[in-house]
Scaffold this motif. Structure first.
Motif, PDB file in Angstrom:
ATOM      1  N   LYS A  73      21.205  23.764  18.943  1.00  0.00           N
ATOM      2  CA  LYS A  73      22.066  22.741  19.480  1.00  0.00           C
ATOM      3  C   LYS A  73      23.452  22.993  19.137  1.00  0.00           C
ATOM      4  O   LYS A  73      23.721  23.517  17.992  1.00  0.00           O
ATOM      5  N   ILE A  74      24.407  22.770  19.845  1.00  0.00           N
ATOM      6  CA  ILE A  74      26.007  23.031  19.663  1.00  0.00           C
ATOM      7  C   ILE A  74      26.418  21.609  19.865  1.00  0.00           C
ATOM      8  O   ILE A  74      26.426  21.050  21.172  1.00  0.00           O
ATOM      9  N   ILE A  75      27.656  21.057  19.100  1.00  0.00           N
ATOM     10  CA  ILE A  75      27.988  20.095  19.216  1.00  0.00           C
ATOM     11  C   ILE A  75      29.845  20.591  19.216  1.00  0.00           C
ATOM     12  O   ILE A  75      30.225  21.012  18.373  1.00  0.00           O
ATOM     13  N   CYS A  76      30.358  20.212  20.445  1.00  0.00           N
ATOM     14  CA  CYS A  76      31.745  20.794  20.498  1.00  0.00           C
ATOM     15  C   CYS A  76      32.377  20.097  21.467  1.00  0.00           C
ATOM     16  O   CYS A  76      31.788  19.205  22.221  1.00  0.00           O
ATOM     17  N   SER A  77      33.480  20.399  21.696  1.00  0.00           N
ATOM     18  CA  SER A  77      34.584  19.780  22.704  1.00  0.00           C
ATOM     19  C   SER A  77      34.987  20.467  23.949  1.00  0.00           C
ATOM     20  O   SER A  77      35.179  20.187  25.011  1.00  0.00           O
ATOM     21  N   PHE A  78      34.769  21.930  23.659  1.00  0.00           N
ATOM     22  CA  PHE A  78      35.161  22.913  24.669  1.00  0.00           C
ATOM     23  C   PHE A  78      34.237  24.056  25.010  1.00  0.00           C
ATOM     24  O   PHE A  78      34.422  25.226  24.656  1.00  0.00           O
ATOM     25  N   PRO A  79      33.160  23.744  25.486  1.00  0.00           N
ATOM     26  CA  PRO A  79      31.924  25.009  25.673  1.00  0.00           C
ATOM     27  C   PRO A  79      32.138  25.979  26.543  1.00  0.00           C
ATOM     28  O   PRO A  79      31.699  27.083  26.527  1.00  0.00           O
ATOM     29  N   ARG A  80      32.806  25.775  27.502  1.00  0.00           N
ATOM     30  CA  ARG A  80      32.857  26.719  28.494  1.00  0.00           C
ATOM     31  C   ARG A  80      34.645  27.163  28.947  1.00  0.00           C
ATOM     32  O   ARG A  80      35.366  26.509  28.969  1.00  0.00           O
ATOM     33  N   GLN A  81      34.601  28.691  28.920  1.00  0.00           N
ATOM     34  CA  GLN A  81      35.770  29.271  29.023  1.00  0.00           C
ATOM     35  C   GLN A  81      35.445  30.544  29.622  1.00  0.00           C
ATOM     36  O   GLN A  81      34.277  31.181  30.024  1.00  0.00           O
ATOM     37  N   ALA A  82      36.533  31.339  29.981  1.00  0.00           N
ATOM     38  CA  ALA A  82      36.309  32.457  30.919  1.00  0.00           C
ATOM     39  C   ALA A  82      35.386  33.430  29.976  1.00  0.00           C
ATOM     40  O   ALA A  82      34.502  34.181  30.760  1.00  0.00           O
ATOM     41  N   ASP A  83      35.300  33.560  28.679  1.00  0.00           N
ATOM     42  CA  ASP A  83      34.614  34.664  28.264  1.00  0.00           C
ATOM     43  C   ASP A  83      33.472  33.970  27.286  1.00  0.00           C
ATOM     44  O   ASP A  83      32.850  34.235  26.319  1.00  0.00           O
ATOM     45  N   SER A  84      32.809  32.731  27.770  1.00  0.00           N
ATOM     46  CA  SER A  84      31.793  32.268  26.994  1.00  0.00           C
ATOM     47  C   SER A  84      30.482  32.490  27.713  1.00  0.00           C
ATOM     48  O   SER A  84      29.476  31.468  27.868  1.00  0.00           O
ATOM     49  N   TRP A  85      30.072  33.701  28.032  1.00  0.00           N
ATOM     50  CA  TRP A  85      29.223  33.822  28.877  1.00  0.00           C
ATOM     51  C   TRP A  85      27.830  33.793  28.043  1.00  0.00           C
ATOM     52  O   TRP A  85      26.803  33.379  28.623  1.00  0.00           O
ATOM     53  N   HIS A  86      27.633  33.814  26.644  1.00  0.00           N
ATOM     54  CA  HIS A  86      26.476  33.727  26.016  1.00  0.00           C
ATOM     55  C   HIS A  86      26.180  32.300  26.154  1.00  0.00           C
ATOM     56  O   HIS A  86      24.811  31.998  26.150  1.00  0.00           O
ATOM     57  N   PHE A  87      26.956  31.423  25.818  1.00  0.00           N
ATOM     58  CA  PHE A  87      26.641  29.939  25.626  1.00  0.00           C
ATOM     59  C   PHE A  87      26.050  29.560  27.263  1.00  0.00           C
ATOM     60  O   PHE A  87      25.265  28.663  27.611  1.00  0.00           O
ATOM     61  N   ASP A  88      27.119  30.077  28.251  1.00  0.00           N
ATOM     62  CA  ASP A  88      26.599  29.643  29.463  1.00  0.00           C
ATOM     63  C   ASP A  88      25.144  30.385  30.044  1.00  0.00           C
ATOM     64  O   ASP A  88      24.404  29.546  30.457  1.00  0.00           O
ATOM     65  N   ARG A  89      24.755  31.328  29.715  1.00  0.00           N
ATOM     66  CA  ARG A  89      23.278  31.831  30.001  1.00  0.00           C
ATOM     67  C   ARG A  89      22.249  31.094  29.247  1.00  0.00           C
ATOM     68  O   ARG A  89      21.319  30.538  29.695  1.00  0.00           O
ATOM     69  N   LEU A  90      22.615  30.651  27.889  1.00  0.00           N
ATOM     70  CA  LEU A  90      21.671  29.802  27.294  1.00  0.00           C
ATOM     71  C   LEU A  90      21.418  28.552  27.706  1.00  0.00           C
ATOM     72  O   LEU A  90      20.450  28.135  27.860  1.00  0.00           O
ATOM     73  N   TYR A  91      22.498  27.884  28.057  1.00  0.00           N
ATOM     74  CA  TYR A  91      22.490  26.662  28.438  1.00  0.00           C
ATOM     75  C   TYR A  91      21.718  26.663  29.963  1.00  0.00           C
ATOM     76  O   TYR A  91      20.986  25.642  30.241  1.00  0.00           O
ATOM     77  N   ARG A  92      22.130  27.470  30.868  1.00  0.00           N
ATOM     78  CA  ARG A  92      21.459  27.562  32.191  1.00  0.00           C
ATOM     79  C   ARG A  92      20.120  27.747  31.933  1.00  0.00           C
ATOM     80  O   ARG A  92      19.262  27.273  32.784  1.00  0.00           O
ATOM     81  N   GLU A  93      19.556  28.435  31.048  1.00  0.00           N
ATOM     82  CA  GLU A  93      18.082  28.806  30.849  1.00  0.00           C
ATOM     83  C   GLU A  93      17.352  27.498  29.990  1.00  0.00           C
ATOM     84  O   GLU A  93      16.387  27.798  29.821  1.00  0.00           O
ATOM     85  N   GLY A  94      18.120  26.522  29.501  1.00  0.00           N
ATOM     86  CA  GLY A  94      17.601  25.659  28.875  1.00  0.00           C
ATOM     87  C   GLY A  94      17.203  26.128  27.583  1.00  0.00           C
ATOM     88  O   GLY A  94      16.403  25.084  26.889  1.00  0.00           O
ATOM     89  N   ARG A  95      17.876  26.967  26.844  1.00  0.00           N
ATOM     90  CA  ARG A  95      17.474  27.462  25.626  1.00  0.00           C
ATOM     91  C   ARG A  95      18.578  27.118  24.589  1.00  0.00           C
ATOM     92  O   ARG A  95      18.385  27.365  23.335  1.00  0.00           O
ATOM     93  N   ILE A  96      19.519  25.974  24.940  1.00  0.00           N
ATOM     94  CA  ILE A  96      20.211  25.409  24.019  1.00  0.00           C
ATOM     95  C   ILE A  96      20.790  24.043  24.520  1.00  0.00           C
ATOM     96  O   ILE A  96      20.942  24.025  25.494  1.00  0.00           O
ATOM     97  N   GLU A  97      21.065  23.236  23.403  1.00  0.00           N
ATOM     98  CA  GLU A  97      21.578  21.939  23.696  1.00  0.00           C
ATOM     99  C   GLU A  97      22.697  21.740  23.515  1.00  0.00           C
ATOM    100  O   GLU A  97      23.311  22.124  22.401  1.00  0.00           O
ATOM    101  N   LEU A  98      23.357  20.927  24.330  1.00  0.00           N
ATOM    102  CA  LEU A  98      24.726  20.816  24.050  1.00  0.00           C
ATOM    103  C   LEU A  98      25.074  19.124  24.056  1.00  0.00           C
ATOM    104  O   LEU A  98      24.495  18.563  24.834  1.00  0.00           O
TER     105      LEU A  98
END
Length: 233
Positions: A73-98
């Motif tokens: 899980k990640i607790i943050c204020s700004f999860p998506r930006q131009a180079d946040s592809w690892h978070f994007d992939r994990l979140y779309r695959e349901g492998r990380i909680e935001l």
């Protein structure tokens, strides 16, 4: 004799457990304790909850920790930006909680933990999806949301100078979340570029007192050259 200096980042992180909540300082790449993150990846603790302003940049630092599959899980204020592809992939695959938190609320929730405050009311987020499931009140005609403090097992922060008692100073914007995270964690691990003798740091200039710091590691400084980055002592 109090001496909080550790020989390496690896030694400082050796006892971090699976399932820990870990605060990581940094605003973007400013003040991001990459050496500690690299040591955490090597150490291998998994199922972590990470508290940071964002969800990593590119392929290094926090992004590399996410890519290693160690974060639940990640607790943050700004999860998506131009180079946040690892978070994007994990979140779309349901492998990380935001858990998305407005930046001011994030800072105050961390500060509240360090100050021993059980909760606070803020107007930020009232009337939005971020307020769902939370207590709300109308005070003097304005709506507020009750926010809870964020505590951590470990805080990883980057400072500029320190002494063996753990007193710290920072370099400009590298300070960001470091001081409040240090106060909110049971164990704070800091890197510094320079160790100084006790009494060298002006007490009026110490940003994070050693009371909030348990472990300190000296690291080399990264400098910019014509060919990119290299390490310098």
């Amino acid at each position: 004799m109090i001496d909080k200096r550790y020989a390496s980042t690896r030694a400082a992180l050796a006892d971090l457990r699976d399932g820990s909540t870990v605060m990581i300082g940094g605003f973007g790449t400013a003040g991001l304790p990459n050496e500690l993150i690299d040591a955490l990846i090597e150490q291998g603790a998994r199922d972590l909850t990470i508290v940071n302003n964002n969800a990593g940049n590119g392929d290094t630092g926090l992004a590399a920790l996410l890519a290693a599959g160690q974060v639940r899980k990640i607790i943050c204020s700004f999860p998506r930006q131009a180079d946040s592809w690892h978070f994007d992939r994990l979140y779309r695959e349901g492998r990380i909680e935001l858990e998305l938190v407005p930046q001011g609320n994030l800072a105050e929730r961390i500060r509240a933990a360090g100050a021993g405050i059980a909760g606070f009311f803020t107007a930020t987020g009232y009337g939005t999806l971020l307020a769902e499931g939370k207590e709300t009140r109308v005070i003097d005609g304005r709506g507020y949301v009750l926010e809870q403090p964020i505590h951590a097992d470990v805080a990883l922060i980057k400072a500029e100078r320190g002494d063996r008692w753990g007193n710290l100073t920072y370099r400009m914007t590298a300070r960001n979340f470091g001081p409040i995270m240090a106060a909110a964690a049971r164990t704070t691990i800091a890197t510094v570029h320079e160790f100084v003798e006790l009494g060298t740091l002006d007490p009026e200039s110490i940003v994070t007192p050693g009371l909030y710091v348990q472990r300190v590691v000296q690291i080399e400084r990264a400098i910019t050259t014509a060919g990119g980055f290299k390490k310098a002592a």
